[in-house]
Design a protein around this motif. Sequence first.
Motif, mmCIF file in Angstrom:
data_model
loop_
_atom_site.group_PDB
_atom_site.id
_atom_site.type_symbol
_atom_site.label_atom_id
_atom_site.label_comp_id
_atom_site.label_asym_id
_atom_site.label_seq_id
_atom_site.Cartn_x
_atom_site.Cartn_y
_atom_site.Cartn_z
ATOM 1 N N SER A 172 33.390 27.622 44.189
ATOM 2 C CA SER A 172 32.507 28.662 43.664
ATOM 3 C C SER A 172 32.977 29.088 42.281
ATOM 4 C CB SER A 172 32.490 29.869 44.603
ATOM 5 O OG SER A 172 33.708 30.564 44.513
ATOM 6 N N GLN A 173 32.156 29.920 41.635
ATOM 7 C CA GLN A 173 32.480 30.408 40.304
ATOM 8 C C GLN A 173 33.448 31.580 40.343
ATOM 9 O OE1 GLN A 173 31.367 29.245 37.327
ATOM 10 N NE2 GLN A 173 30.282 27.544 38.255
ATOM 11 N N MET A 174 33.686 32.158 41.550
ATOM 12 C CA MET A 174 34.469 33.386 41.670
ATOM 13 C C MET A 174 35.916 33.153 41.227
ATOM 14 S SD MET A 174 35.112 35.567 45.105
ATOM 15 C CE MET A 174 36.355 36.841 45.184
ATOM 16 N N GLY A 175 36.285 33.790 40.117
ATOM 17 C CA GLY A 175 37.663 33.718 39.651
ATOM 18 C C GLY A 175 38.065 32.354 39.126
ATOM 19 N N GLY A 176 37.093 31.441 38.923
ATOM 20 C CA GLY A 176 37.444 30.097 38.480
ATOM 21 C C GLY A 176 37.710 30.050 36.988
ATOM 22 N N ASP A 177 38.402 29.026 36.544
ATOM 23 C CA ASP A 177 38.647 28.826 35.115
ATOM 24 C C ASP A 177 37.487 28.010 34.557
ATOM 25 O OD1 ASP A 177 41.137 30.088 35.311
ATOM 26 O OD2 ASP A 177 42.075 28.220 35.965
ATOM 27 N N ARG A 178 36.752 28.595 33.616
ATOM 28 C CA ARG A 178 35.586 27.909 33.076
ATOM 29 C C ARG A 178 35.639 27.909 31.555
ATOM 30 N NH1 ARG A 178 30.873 31.390 35.368
ATOM 31 N NH2 ARG A 178 32.455 33.001 35.111
ATOM 32 N N VAL A 179 35.109 26.850 30.965
ATOM 33 C CA VAL A 179 34.943 26.779 29.514
ATOM 34 C C VAL A 179 33.560 27.326 29.196
ATOM 35 C CG1 VAL A 179 34.823 25.271 27.500
ATOM 36 C CG2 VAL A 179 36.457 24.777 29.331
ATOM 37 N N GLU A 180 33.510 28.333 28.311
ATOM 38 C CA GLU A 180 32.235 28.989 28.025
ATOM 39 C C GLU A 180 31.976 29.055 26.534
ATOM 40 O OE1 GLU A 180 31.412 32.503 30.853
ATOM 41 O OE2 GLU A 180 33.587 32.521 30.575
ATOM 42 N N ASP A 181 30.699 29.122 26.180
ATOM 43 C CA ASP A 181 30.286 29.361 24.801
ATOM 44 C C ASP A 181 30.757 30.750 24.392
ATOM 45 O OD1 ASP A 181 29.045 29.852 22.430
ATOM 46 O OD2 ASP A 181 27.015 29.421 23.124
ATOM 47 N N MET A 182 31.494 30.855 23.293
ATOM 48 C CA MET A 182 32.110 32.110 22.888
ATOM 49 C C MET A 182 31.106 33.251 22.789
ATOM 50 S SD MET A 182 34.757 33.860 21.929
ATOM 51 C CE MET A 182 36.089 32.818 21.312
ATOM 52 N N PHE A 183 29.923 33.004 22.235
ATOM 53 C CA PHE A 183 28.978 34.089 22.002
ATOM 54 C C PHE A 183 27.797 34.086 22.979
ATOM 55 C CE2 PHE A 183 31.309 33.954 18.039
ATOM 56 C CZ PHE A 183 31.532 35.297 17.806
ATOM 57 N N ASP A 185 25.832 35.407 26.070
ATOM 58 C CA ASP A 185 25.709 36.727 26.707
ATOM 59 C C ASP A 185 26.277 37.858 25.853
ATOM 60 O OD1 ASP A 185 24.613 35.485 28.980
ATOM 61 O OD2 ASP A 185 26.627 35.105 29.777
ATOM 62 N N VAL A 186 26.305 37.682 24.539
ATOM 63 C CA VAL A 186 26.861 38.725 23.679
ATOM 64 C C VAL A 186 26.026 40.008 23.756
ATOM 65 C CG1 VAL A 186 25.623 37.967 21.604
ATOM 66 C CG2 VAL A 186 27.780 39.242 21.385
ATOM 67 N N ASP A 187 24.705 39.874 23.966
ATOM 68 C CA ASP A 187 23.840 41.061 24.064
ATOM 69 C C ASP A 187 24.203 41.889 25.291
ATOM 70 O OD1 ASP A 187 22.412 40.510 21.744
ATOM 71 O OD2 ASP A 187 20.968 39.237 22.797
ATOM 72 N N ALA A 188 24.462 41.212 26.419
ATOM 73 C CA ALA A 188 24.852 41.927 27.642
ATOM 74 C C ALA A 188 26.175 42.648 27.445
ATOM 75 C CB ALA A 188 24.954 40.940 28.809
ATOM 76 N N ASN A 191 25.555 45.822 25.419
ATOM 77 C CA ASN A 191 24.908 46.863 26.223
ATOM 78 C C ASN A 191 25.899 47.535 27.171
ATOM 79 O OD1 ASN A 191 22.317 46.620 25.129
ATOM 80 N ND2 ASN A 191 21.804 44.909 26.490
ATOM 81 N N GLU A 192 26.800 46.725 27.752
ATOM 82 C CA GLU A 192 27.829 47.285 28.631
ATOM 83 C C GLU A 192 28.782 48.181 27.841
ATOM 84 O OE1 GLU A 192 29.878 44.367 30.891
ATOM 85 O OE2 GLU A 192 28.143 43.833 32.116
ATOM 86 N N ALA A 193 29.138 47.735 26.645
ATOM 87 C CA ALA A 193 30.031 48.530 25.798
ATOM 88 C C ALA A 193 29.372 49.855 25.425
ATOM 89 C CB ALA A 193 30.399 47.747 24.544
ATOM 90 N N ASP A 194 28.057 49.810 25.169
ATOM 91 C CA ASP A 194 27.324 51.020 24.811
ATOM 92 C C ASP A 194 27.314 52.030 25.953
ATOM 93 O OD1 ASP A 194 25.574 52.625 23.155
ATOM 94 O OD2 ASP A 194 23.964 52.054 24.522
ATOM 95 N N LYS A 195 27.294 51.534 27.181
ATOM 96 C CA LYS A 195 27.281 52.412 28.366
ATOM 97 C C LYS A 195 28.691 52.885 28.747
ATOM 98 C CE LYS A 195 23.242 50.042 30.283
ATOM 99 N NZ LYS A 195 22.759 49.124 31.352
ATOM 100 N N GLY A 196 29.722 52.342 28.106
ATOM 101 C CA GLY A 196 31.097 52.745 28.421
ATOM 102 C C GLY A 196 31.611 52.189 29.727
ATOM 103 N N ILE A 197 31.018 51.076 30.186
ATOM 104 C CA ILE A 197 31.409 50.503 31.479
ATOM 105 C C ILE A 197 32.869 50.071 31.476
ATOM 106 C CG2 ILE A 197 31.036 48.532 33.034
ATOM 107 C CD1 ILE A 197 28.055 48.753 32.365
ATOM 108 N N ALA A 198 33.344 49.547 30.322
ATOM 109 C CA ALA A 198 34.714 49.015 30.257
ATOM 110 C C ALA A 198 35.769 50.112 30.191
ATOM 111 C CB ALA A 198 34.853 48.091 29.043
#
Length: 496
Positions: A172-183, A185-188, A191-198
Amino acid sequence: MATKKKKEAKDKFVKSQFYQKLLKEKSIIESQLVFSLFSDPESLLDYELSLDDFSNQTWKFYFFILKELVEKRQLKVMDSVSVTAYIQSKGDSFTAAYETRGGYETIERGMEIVESDNIDSYFNELQRYKTLLKLTEYGFPIEEKWNSVQKMSLEMLDDYLEGLVAQAFVNSQMGGDRVEDMFADVDAMLNEADKGIARGLPLASPLMDSIQNGLALGNITMLGANSGVGKTFLTTLLHIISCIKEEEQLLIIANEEEKSRYVQGLLAARINKQHQDANFNKNRFINGGFSDQEWQWLNEAKEWYVNKVQGELINFINMNDFSMSKTIKLIKKYARMHGVKYFILDTLKLDNDAGSRITDNSWLQLQQNMVKLYNTIKPSNLNVHIWITAQMSKTNRRSRYLDQSMLGISKNITDVVSSLMLTRMVSQSEKEGSTALKVINSDGYSVQLDPEQDYMLVFWDKNRQGATNRQVVLAVDRGLNLIRDIGWTQIDNDLE
């Protein structure tokens, strides 16, 4: 309907030949443990045992007799006369049940057969069979894996089952090591940063939180202080109270203070916050003899917490024998099964088996344990936060500026820590005169410290969430369990 199906599933396993086989083997262990305890009654005090630990009615019956004789009659050596006198005092039906099971002859014969020196082994085996029976009831493939499982210790069994669960998620994808495109989901992310989720859980001190910027998930926050300064005191008032206010689930893993000390601190804090003239000191829990007014305050505070802290919001475990392995397993269990995001470890120590002889290798083990802990809680794994208290080196009691070197030889444990706070009391010379601290409050005005008031200084040596160049001054009353923001100051690290 769901409860009925669950009961039917359990009954199916209970009636199986394999389950009965486990019960029979457990019964043998129960008899060995009971007879060993009869041989050395005082050893009963060394083990946490109850009637529910026994499945066989005969050994449960004899354990009940033993427990009564040791705990209520303080019998230190078993003999026929003492046991018989006790049995006769219990009435005819009890005596009949005793005689049906062979009476004292059963005890005497059993004590001759068992090797009482093996009592630790019998106790551990009892725990293992209890677990095997419960896992069988839950539908784990214990019977199918019996050739592998039957020789495993309880700890090995725990690791084995954890491995089975992990194997189920291996693709599964849960906790796996994956190679991802750096940018991607940058919009998501924005939006999370704007809501202070982190940002995570705020500290109960607004001034400290303005520097710390919350307890972010996937991070370790460490609070260091000398013994007796107030690590648990600050942890309670900054973190536990914040979890209660924000209704965030919390697991406290303690290895020094009892649960009652935390509860007493919370009750005192509530009373003194609600009734500013109460002056209810924590030492009242030691001296006792509460007045009617104190009982009113205590019951009022108790009711507030009971109503506020519902649904196992705040959980507590006192770890008698500390090990990082057990700590990590608890975090995994409560994060995965109960959705807990915040944990407290009070206080970080060497594993118990390393504590008897502290060497350079012991501190290396502590450093490696911290790496294992971080790998467990980091964002790509469980993504939870843990607050850890640590004791500073005794050689630094008079240091003016605090940094990670104050942790002594164990300072490398901070490599994986995201925020390191260190605290000390403000000295008398820092409260008044030419050497007084220059303190600025949140409104930007200079504050003069009261020479009669106690204050704490909080330093940030490391802070991935914010600045480290300022120190916060808190007014504290460790008897009333209260803290109050005063302001911030700057102390030069002059390397004296």
